[in-house]
Structure formats: structure tokens, C-alpha cells
Design a protein around this motif. Structure first.
Motif, PDB file in Angstrom:
ATOM      1  N   GLU A 207       0.865  -1.218   0.148  1.00 47.54           N
ATOM      2  CA  GLU A 207       0.177  -0.014  -0.077  1.00 47.54           C
ATOM      3  C   GLU A 207       0.951   1.226  -0.075  1.00 47.54           C
ATOM      4  O   GLU A 207       1.553   1.447   0.804  1.00 47.54           O
ATOM      5  CB  GLU A 207      -1.030   0.053   1.149  1.00 47.54           C
ATOM      6  N   LEU A 222      -5.728   0.540  -0.310  1.00 46.80           N
ATOM      7  CA  LEU A 222      -6.215  -0.890  -0.270  1.00 46.80           C
ATOM      8  C   LEU A 222      -7.116  -1.141   0.974  1.00 46.80           C
ATOM      9  O   LEU A 222      -6.544  -0.740   2.192  1.00 46.80           O
ATOM     10  CB  LEU A 222      -4.962  -1.761   0.034  1.00 46.80           C
ATOM     11  N   SER A 225      -9.994  -7.415   1.830  1.00 48.21           N
ATOM     12  CA  SER A 225      -8.988  -8.451   1.581  1.00 48.21           C
ATOM     13  C   SER A 225      -9.545  -9.773   1.544  1.00 48.21           C
ATOM     14  O   SER A 225     -10.407 -10.144   2.152  1.00 48.21           O
ATOM     15  CB  SER A 225      -7.748  -8.149   2.458  1.00 48.21           C
ATOM     16  N   TYR A 240     -17.398  -6.052   1.823  1.00 50.32           N
ATOM     17  CA  TYR A 240     -15.942  -5.548   1.324  1.00 50.32           C
ATOM     18  C   TYR A 240     -16.062  -4.078   0.705  1.00 50.32           C
ATOM     19  O   TYR A 240     -14.923  -3.352   0.905  1.00 50.32           O
ATOM     20  CB  TYR A 240     -15.503  -6.721   0.526  1.00 50.32           C
ATOM     21  N   HIS A 244     -14.110  -0.917   1.947  1.00 51.01           N
ATOM     22  CA  HIS A 244     -12.883  -0.174   0.820  1.00 51.01           C
ATOM     23  C   HIS A 244     -13.504   1.243   0.810  1.00 51.01           C
ATOM     24  O   HIS A 244     -12.582   2.329   0.776  1.00 51.01           O
ATOM     25  CB  HIS A 244     -13.154  -0.904  -0.413  1.00 51.01           C
ATOM     26  N   HIS A 277      -6.703  -7.898  -2.817  1.00 49.20           N
ATOM     27  CA  HIS A 277      -7.160  -6.412  -1.877  1.00 49.20           C
ATOM     28  C   HIS A 277      -8.015  -5.883  -2.954  1.00 49.20           C
ATOM     29  O   HIS A 277      -7.661  -5.921  -4.326  1.00 49.20           O
ATOM     30  CB  HIS A 277      -6.063  -5.705  -1.553  1.00 49.20           C
ATOM     31  N   CYS A 363      -6.889  -6.509  10.474  1.00 50.02           N
ATOM     32  CA  CYS A 363      -8.148  -6.483   9.503  1.00 50.02           C
ATOM     33  C   CYS A 363      -9.011  -5.263   9.727  1.00 50.02           C
ATOM     34  O   CYS A 363      -9.184  -4.828  10.750  1.00 50.02           O
ATOM     35  CB  CYS A 363      -8.814  -7.805   9.873  1.00 50.02           C
ATOM     36  N   LYS A 381      -1.892 -12.854   6.536  1.00 52.96           N
ATOM     37  CA  LYS A 381      -1.119 -11.411   6.291  1.00 52.96           C
ATOM     38  C   LYS A 381       0.158 -12.047   6.835  1.00 52.96           C
ATOM     39  O   LYS A 381       1.398 -11.418   6.483  1.00 52.96           O
ATOM     40  CB  LYS A 381      -1.643 -10.452   6.633  1.00 52.96           C
TER      41      LYS A 381
END
Length: 391
Positions: A207, A222, A225, A240, A244, A277, A363, A381
Motif C-alpha cells: 500500500e 487498499l 481483502s 468488502y 473499501h 485486495h 483486519c 497476512k
């Protein structure tokens, strides 16, 4: 603020034969700084100057310290670069490091910049860390899942729209961890990411928080995910997409007072080695004299790493997370004497200390989040650094 400056500050620049492996150039030790992307960028070592800042106003104070140092260099300042890593909040320690020796690779050419009496050192072999043993960080995995569940409950009550929660993981190795080894392995596995090292914080972030070149500002946001499939389902998921959109809006509102002609492109799906992402590209034209650190002060923390509304999210993080983020999820990168540079967000990273490493992952949580899914996302991650350490 703690400041370390050299006695002699003459700057020398010379072109060198283009190296195929920049990771081999620094000597051993943890005083390595780096910012690389797909084989291009900068790696340095030694400290021609060091600035440590704690408490409120860290971006403004760092900018003043860097400006004063540039003024002392005079006409040689055009070749100087500072590597920066900021604390997530006012409690932590931020640092700017000007390396004594800096090797830059760009457009098929490489050159070395030295400050003061420094001379390029002969490199030593890159060491492997040996066997890795893993243990829980501040909260065991199951307990962190309960923390996420509580955050979801609070979100469904309407206390806020989104919060980002992080956890850590501890590693201990047979041998001291050579930062060059971790940098090399991260870069090999994640060429799409910016591989960074500043004061022992090493990672590969996907990012780009802010890039400033003259009056042009760009960013890639970003948020949202998935570690399963190709990520296309992210585009059709309302949860999601909401997560975002919060992150994009928080960045846009932060830069709006300083910019015009703001444009966005996205979201699209950015597919990385083991995770995908949602990504939106942002570009704008500066209309004020703000430098890169001034923009960072306005933007951090975006909803991508903190939540929204910002103040409510910060309060919930402090209440539930039980974790000192240190410099995780905060701006990291470089800046030059003209106020230009690049700052990513310190993600997929670990803080090294001898044979120990502290890994971080987080997250974004919204009202529709599933705590079990969020736990698995942090595992995905963590894998970036876990795989690199175990190479």
C-alpha cells in the motif's frame, strides 16, 4: 527529540557498475535502510544523521529537523535522502535516518552517495536465521477472535462504521536475524510490494499511502481483502465494498484542503502472492505548499488502518486491542531535500531485535464481519514474513 549529526557532512556521488543483487552490498548488522520495488530503489547503511521524535506533532517536528539538516548541507543537499518510519500514535517513537552510504538503482543505472567521511564497506555473507520457533504475541489467536466478535457487536449497535484491529506474533531463531536476508526473501516473493527497512522494522507493503513529485500527489488505497480464490468476489460483496469505500473517503477528505483536480480509478482487484485486495488509485494536484510529511500528518490514520469515524475507531482500538502497535500500520518510506518522496503503510512487517522478531497483521472490521474469517485473514497476512523467515 533526540538528534545525532556527523561532524563532517560533505556529500559525494559517483556512478557504479549496476549490481544484480543490491542486498549483498551492505555490511552485516541491523543498521540497514531500504526502499525497493521490483528490483529498483535504494538501500543504505550507516547513520550520517538520526532524528528520533516522540509525542504529539511528530510529523511537523520531523519536517523541521529534516529541513534544518538540509540547510546545513547547503548545495550538497540535492543528493541527500532521509528514510522515515513513524509511530502509529503519539505514544510511540518515530525515526528519520540519513544513511552514510546510499546505493540507488533506477532506469538501469546505479550510483552511490556518501555523506561525511564514510566509504562503501565490503559486504559480508548474508546469514540465514536457522530454525524458527513461534509463540503468541499480546493475545492468543482464540482470544483475539473474541476481541473481533466484541468489535462486531459494537459496530452493529451503530457506535461506528469500521474499526481496524491488529494482532502480533513472536518468532525466535537459532541465529540473529540478518535484515538483508529478510529483505531479500521478501523482495523475491513479493515483487509487487515496496520492500522497506528502517531502524529494524522490515517488511513488504502493498500500500502506497502518498507519493509526492512536485505538485503531483498519488496514492493507492487498499481495503477489503481475501486469501481465497482470485478475489473477484470482493467487487460484488457489499461488506468488502463498504470497508473499501470508507478508506478511500478518509484519504480524499484528508488531502482535499491541499489539492485540486482529485481523481480516483477503481476499485479493482490487486492480486498478490497469497491474498487479494480491493484497490483504488488516487491522483491530485497540490494547491498549497504542504510537503510530504504535512500530507502524511493530515492523512494518518486513514480508515484503512484505523477506522471511521477516526476518533471513535481510535477509542475502540485503545479499549479492545491490548497491543502496542509501535510503528506498524504507520507511514514508512523516504523523502528528499525538495519535500518529495514516497510513504507506504508499514504492513506485512516485523520488528527485529537480535534473534527475535515481532510480526504484525490486522483486519478491517465492519458490522457484517465474521470473526473466524478475520482470524484467517491475519494468518494470511502473517504468511509474508513467516515464509520469508523460514526460507
Amino acid at each position: 527529540m533526540t538528534t545525532t549529526l556527523p561532524e563532517r557532512r560533505s556529500v559525494r556521488v559517483r556512478e557504479i557498475e549496476d549490481s544484480t543483487d543490491l542486498w549483498r552490498l551492505p555490511p552485516s548488522g541491523d543498521a540497514v535502510v531500504s526502499w525497493m520495488h521490483d528490483g529498483r530503489g535504494m538501500i543504505g547503511w550507516g547513520e550520517a544523521a538520526r532524528f528520533e521524535i516522540t509525542g504529539p506533532g511528530r510529523y511537523e517536528r520531523a519536517a523541521r529537523a529534516w529541513s534544518d539538516f538540509v540547510a546545513q548541507l547547503g548545495g550538497d543537499a540535492a543528493s541527500a535522502v532521509a528514510f522515515a518510519s513513524f509511530s502509529f500514535d503519539d505514544r510511540g517513537r518515530s525515526v528519520l535516518i540519513v544513511p552514510e552510504v546510499l546505493v540507488t538503482r533506477r532506469d538501469g543505472r546505479s550510483w552511490v552517495t556518501t555523506i561525511g567521511a564514510a566509504t562503501p564497506s565490503r559486504h559480508s555473507p548474508i546469514a540465514r536465521p536457522g530454525r524458527v520457533r513461534w509463540s503468541d504475541g499480546a493475545l492468543p489467536r482464540a482470544r483475539w477472535r473474541d476481541v473481533v466478535a466484541e468489535a462486531v457487536r459494537r459496530l452493529r449497535l451503530g457506535e461506528l462504521d469500521k474499526v481496524v484491529l491488529a494482532r502480533d506474533l513472536l518468532a525466535e531463531t537459532d541465529q540473529p536475524i540478518d535484515p538483508r536476508f529478510l529483505l531479500r526473501e521478501l523482495a523475491r516473493r513479493h515483487p509487487q510490494c515496496w520492500t522497506f527497512a528502517v531502524d529494524g522494522l522490515i517488511g513488504a507493503t502493498p500500500e502506497m499511502l502518498l507519493r509526492r513529485r512536485g505538485d503531483q500527489v498519488t496514492s493507492q488505497v487498499l481495503a477489503g481483502s481475501s486469501w481465497s480464490g482470485d478475489g473477484r468476489h470482493l467487487l460484488t460483496s457489499s461488506s468488502y465494498r463498504d470497508e473499501h469505500d470508507f478508506a478511500v473517503e478518509s484519504l480524499l477528505s484528508a488531502i482535499a484542503p491541499h489539492c485540486a483536480d482529485v481523481r480516483t480509478c477503481g476499485p479493482s482487484v490487486l492480486r498478490l502472492r497469497n491474498i487479494a485486495h480491493l484497490a483504488t488509485d488516487v491522483s491530485a494536484t497540490l494547491t498549497t505548499g504542504v510537503d510530504l510529511l504535512g500530507l502524511a500528518a493530515a492523512a494518518h490514520p486513514t480508515a484503512a488502518v484505523g477506522g471511521t469515524p477516526r476518533r471513535a475507531a481510535a477509542g475502540l482500538i485503545s479499549e479492545l486491542e491490548d497491543l502496542d502497535r509501535d510503528r506498524y500500520a504507520a507511514p514508512v518510506g523516504w523523502l528528499d531535500a525538495g519535500g518529495d518522496g514516497e510513504l507506504g503503510i508499514a504492513l506485512r512487517c516485523a520488528q527485529l531485535s537480535g534473534s527475535r522478531a515481532r510480526l504484525f497483521a490486522g483486519c478491517g472490521i465492519v458490522a457484517e464481519s465474521d470473526p473466524d474469517v478475520e482470524v484467517h485473514e491475519t494468518d494470511a497476512k502473517f504468511a509474508a514474513v513467516r515464509e520469508a523467515l523460514g526460507a
